[in-house]
Write an enzyme that holds these catalytic residues in place. Sequence first.
Site, PDB file in Angstrom:
ATOM      1  N   GLY A  10      21.595  14.978  39.965  1.00  0.00           N
ATOM      2  CA  GLY A  10      22.796  14.145  39.921  1.00  0.00           C
ATOM      3  C   GLY A  10      23.938  14.758  40.710  1.00  0.00           C
ATOM      4  O   GLY A  10      23.796  15.821  41.330  1.00  0.00           O
ATOM      5  N   ASP A  31      14.973  16.607  36.056  1.00  0.00           N
ATOM      6  CA  ASP A  31      15.616  15.296  36.252  1.00  0.00           C
ATOM      7  C   ASP A  31      14.533  14.230  36.326  1.00  0.00           C
ATOM      8  O   ASP A  31      13.433  14.503  36.810  1.00  0.00           O
ATOM      9  CB  ASP A  31      16.439  15.297  37.560  1.00  0.00           C
ATOM     10  CG  ASP A  31      17.546  14.264  37.554  1.00  0.00           C
ATOM     11  OD1 ASP A  31      17.234  13.062  37.486  1.00  0.00           O
ATOM     12  OD2 ASP A  31      18.718  14.653  37.603  1.00  0.00           O
ATOM     13  N   ASN A  32      14.844  13.018  35.855  1.00  0.00           N
ATOM     14  CA  ASN A  32      13.886  11.914  36.019  1.00  0.00           C
ATOM     15  C   ASN A  32      14.350  10.916  37.079  1.00  0.00           C
ATOM     16  O   ASN A  32      13.766   9.848  37.221  1.00  0.00           O
ATOM     17  CB  ASN A  32      13.647  11.194  34.681  1.00  0.00           C
ATOM     18  CG  ASN A  32      14.878  10.453  34.196  1.00  0.00           C
ATOM     19  OD1 ASN A  32      15.967  10.629  34.737  1.00  0.00           O
ATOM     20  ND2 ASN A  32      14.708   9.627  33.182  1.00  0.00           N
ATOM     21  N   ASP A  56      11.565  13.316  32.006  1.00  0.00           N
ATOM     22  CA  ASP A  56      12.546  12.591  31.195  1.00  0.00           C
ATOM     23  C   ASP A  56      12.847  13.450  29.967  1.00  0.00           C
ATOM     24  O   ASP A  56      11.954  13.677  29.136  1.00  0.00           O
ATOM     25  CB  ASP A  56      11.929  11.240  30.792  1.00  0.00           C
ATOM     26  CG  ASP A  56      12.834  10.422  29.897  1.00  0.00           C
ATOM     27  OD1 ASP A  56      13.806  10.976  29.334  1.00  0.00           O
ATOM     28  OD2 ASP A  56      12.560   9.212  29.744  1.00  0.00           O
ATOM     29  N   TYR A 145      27.916   5.196  25.555  1.00  0.00           N
ATOM     30  CA  TYR A 145      28.147   6.497  26.199  1.00  0.00           C
ATOM     31  C   TYR A 145      28.989   7.385  25.291  1.00  0.00           C
ATOM     32  O   TYR A 145      28.640   8.534  25.022  1.00  0.00           O
ATOM     33  CB  TYR A 145      28.856   6.257  27.530  1.00  0.00           C
ATOM     34  CG  TYR A 145      29.142   7.499  28.346  1.00  0.00           C
ATOM     35  CD1 TYR A 145      28.111   8.231  28.930  1.00  0.00           C
ATOM     36  CD2 TYR A 145      30.457   7.912  28.575  1.00  0.00           C
ATOM     37  CE1 TYR A 145      28.381   9.357  29.711  1.00  0.00           C
ATOM     38  CE2 TYR A 145      30.742   9.026  29.354  1.00  0.00           C
ATOM     39  CZ  TYR A 145      29.698   9.742  29.926  1.00  0.00           C
ATOM     40  OH  TYR A 145      29.968  10.850  30.695  1.00  0.00           O
ATOM     41  N   TYR A 159      23.479  22.997  15.679  1.00  0.00           N
ATOM     42  CA  TYR A 159      22.561  24.070  16.108  1.00  0.00           C
ATOM     43  C   TYR A 159      23.279  25.420  16.093  1.00  0.00           C
ATOM     44  O   TYR A 159      22.681  26.445  15.779  1.00  0.00           O
ATOM     45  CB  TYR A 159      21.985  23.779  17.506  1.00  0.00           C
ATOM     46  CG  TYR A 159      20.628  23.126  17.433  1.00  0.00           C
ATOM     47  CD1 TYR A 159      20.492  21.851  16.900  1.00  0.00           C
ATOM     48  CD2 TYR A 159      19.488  23.785  17.863  1.00  0.00           C
ATOM     49  CE1 TYR A 159      19.244  21.244  16.806  1.00  0.00           C
ATOM     50  CE2 TYR A 159      18.233  23.191  17.776  1.00  0.00           C
ATOM     51  CZ  TYR A 159      18.121  21.926  17.244  1.00  0.00           C
ATOM     52  OH  TYR A 159      16.886  21.351  17.142  1.00  0.00           O
ATOM     53  N   THR A 175      35.706  13.444  37.470  1.00  0.00           N
ATOM     54  CA  THR A 175      35.467  14.371  38.574  1.00  0.00           C
ATOM     55  C   THR A 175      34.868  13.600  39.753  1.00  0.00           C
ATOM     56  O   THR A 175      34.087  12.665  39.552  1.00  0.00           O
ATOM     57  CB  THR A 175      34.535  15.504  38.103  1.00  0.00           C
ATOM     58  OG1 THR A 175      35.169  16.173  37.009  1.00  0.00           O
ATOM     59  CG2 THR A 175      34.267  16.508  39.209  1.00  0.00           C
TER      60      THR A 175
HETATM   61  P1  NAD Z   1      24.916  11.450  37.678  1.00  0.00           P
HETATM   62  O1  NAD Z   1      24.498  10.102  37.227  1.00  0.00           O
HETATM   63  O2  NAD Z   1      25.152  11.676  39.126  1.00  0.00           O
HETATM   64  O3  NAD Z   1      23.884  12.559  37.185  1.00  0.00           O
HETATM   65  C1  NAD Z   1      23.169  12.471  35.996  1.00  0.00           C
HETATM   66  C2  NAD Z   1      21.750  12.944  36.246  1.00  0.00           C
HETATM   67  O4  NAD Z   1      21.016  12.904  35.010  1.00  0.00           O
HETATM   68  C3  NAD Z   1      20.996  12.062  37.243  1.00  0.00           C
HETATM   69  O5  NAD Z   1      20.385  12.843  38.234  1.00  0.00           O
HETATM   70  C4  NAD Z   1      19.957  11.352  36.367  1.00  0.00           C
HETATM   71  O6  NAD Z   1      18.800  10.989  37.075  1.00  0.00           O
HETATM   72  C5  NAD Z   1      19.725  12.375  35.280  1.00  0.00           C
HETATM   73  N1  NAD Z   1      19.173  11.811  34.046  1.00  0.00           N
HETATM   74  C6  NAD Z   1      19.628  10.753  33.335  1.00  0.00           C
HETATM   75  N2  NAD Z   1      18.842  10.520  32.268  1.00  0.00           N
HETATM   76  C7  NAD Z   1      17.869  11.460  32.301  1.00  0.00           C
HETATM   77  C8  NAD Z   1      16.740  11.742  31.483  1.00  0.00           C
HETATM   78  N3  NAD Z   1      16.469  11.002  30.403  1.00  0.00           N
HETATM   79  N4  NAD Z   1      15.941  12.777  31.805  1.00  0.00           N
HETATM   80  C9  NAD Z   1      16.206  13.547  32.899  1.00  0.00           C
HETATM   81  N5  NAD Z   1      17.245  13.320  33.719  1.00  0.00           N
HETATM   82  C10 NAD Z   1      18.071  12.295  33.415  1.00  0.00           C
HETATM   83  O7  NAD Z   1      26.250  11.809  36.841  1.00  0.00           O
HETATM   84  P2  NAD Z   1      27.237  13.043  36.961  1.00  0.00           P
HETATM   85  O8  NAD Z   1      28.568  12.526  37.326  1.00  0.00           O
HETATM   86  O9  NAD Z   1      26.630  14.114  37.785  1.00  0.00           O
HETATM   87  O10 NAD Z   1      27.317  13.515  35.434  1.00  0.00           O
HETATM   88  C11 NAD Z   1      26.552  14.618  34.980  1.00  0.00           C
HETATM   89  C12 NAD Z   1      26.916  14.930  33.535  1.00  0.00           C
HETATM   90  O11 NAD Z   1      28.315  15.233  33.429  1.00  0.00           O
HETATM   91  C13 NAD Z   1      26.641  13.772  32.574  1.00  0.00           C
HETATM   92  O12 NAD Z   1      26.154  14.291  31.353  1.00  0.00           O
HETATM   93  C14 NAD Z   1      28.008  13.166  32.366  1.00  0.00           C
HETATM   94  O13 NAD Z   1      28.113  12.534  31.113  1.00  0.00           O
HETATM   95  C15 NAD Z   1      28.916  14.388  32.466  1.00  0.00           C
HETATM   96  N6  NAD Z   1      30.271  14.002  32.883  1.00  0.00           N
HETATM   97  C16 NAD Z   1      30.543  13.685  34.183  1.00  0.00           C
HETATM   98  C17 NAD Z   1      31.828  13.308  34.534  1.00  0.00           C
HETATM   99  C18 NAD Z   1      32.208  12.987  35.955  1.00  0.00           C
HETATM  100  O14 NAD Z   1      33.364  12.607  36.193  1.00  0.00           O
HETATM  101  N7  NAD Z   1      31.355  13.125  36.943  1.00  0.00           N
HETATM  102  C19 NAD Z   1      32.838  13.227  33.564  1.00  0.00           C
HETATM  103  C20 NAD Z   1      32.499  13.526  32.249  1.00  0.00           C
HETATM  104  C21 NAD Z   1      31.218  13.927  31.924  1.00  0.00           C
END
Ligand code: NAD
Length: 323
Positions: A10, A31-32, A56, A145, A159, A175
Amino acid sequence: MRFVVTGAAGFLGSHLVERLLADGHEVVGVDNLLTGRWENLAPVWRNPRFTFVEHDVTRPLVVEGRVDGVLHFASPASPADYLALPIQTLKVGSLGTHNALGLARAKRARFLLASTSEVYGDPEVHPQPETYWGHVNPVGPRGVYDEAKRFAEAMTMAYHRAHGLETRIARIFNTYGPRMRPDDGRVVSNFLVQALRGQPLTVHGDGTQTRSFCYVDDLIEGVVRLFHSDYVGPVNLGNPEECRILELAELVQEVTGARVPLEHRPLPEDDPKVRRPDISLARRVLGWSPRVPLREGLARTADYFRSILHEITEEADGRSGRR
Ligand code: NAD
Ligand code: UDP
């Protein structure tokens, strides 16, 4: 050290992987590809200290060998994504977090949860300190969410208390930066891609709602510091520079040089009216605060989207898939 990063393909996960490898560690990325992209891992693909497992994490997570840290970033994060994937989002926040915690416990590793400012919902306290319990609508569309992340925080603390697991919780605020998907649906990627295509900027509602945008490099620095710190409770990580969405639209027009009009769209249900982190705790316990001003971060992100403009154009022409 040897780390497991879930959500490695991601936006944030791929930057985190790159940073950990640059610091000399070994990384197993999991990652999935639900919302991630292979391309995000291109810079680390040939690194002998990096391995990738397509998996997953809502299914049991097994990693061979020693593990010192589990950083759980897997989850759809853009509102457009989690509204389209409501059950997957609830499952990765609950079952996925449980499995990632189970792996950390089995390996006696430290665990870090990527939580979110969304645990504060549509906040009635502004700016938001970690002591605020939030204002979330559990049955609204965003609840999938927000509640998944609130559950994930509760599970992480359970935990810690029940098993003595070393845990950290990062409450990440909006971000942005290179490697956001052009069709991710978040406001920064939407506005930049629209501006570069010469299309109107889609402003939800009247655009007076606020967010506080943090550049990805700053955020990753905060995550790494938090992981290595002794602080167990949640820590806000974000940029306290707050701006209205209308101001963001103006800045995007300035940095891209695009003279495009605004197009107002309905405000989505439960869209938070304000959001700004109180980062006093992060300053105190991590010695951390963001350095990259919004204008500069937007310019760097615009350069990234320009560099993949052919892809954006293909998507606009409907010649490629969703990602
Ligand atoms: P993103 O969607 O780019 O990345 C998320 C990744 O998780 C993806 O690669 C997706 O394929 C993977 N994923 C989803 N479900 C999955 C599963 N069941 N098994 C394996 N992989 C799985 O999003 P991001 O912006 O990079 O966010 C990453 C994390 O940071 C998330 O947990 C998000 O909630 C948290 N977050 C991000 C922001 C932001 O502004 N970017 C803000 C708050 C929290
Ligand atoms: N937004 C917007 N135009 C867009 C996408 C989003 O005006 O094309 C608004 C959205 O309604 C919210 C803010 O910008 O008020 C931030 O949205 P985003 O999806 O980036 O993240 P959120 O903070 O809502 O999770």
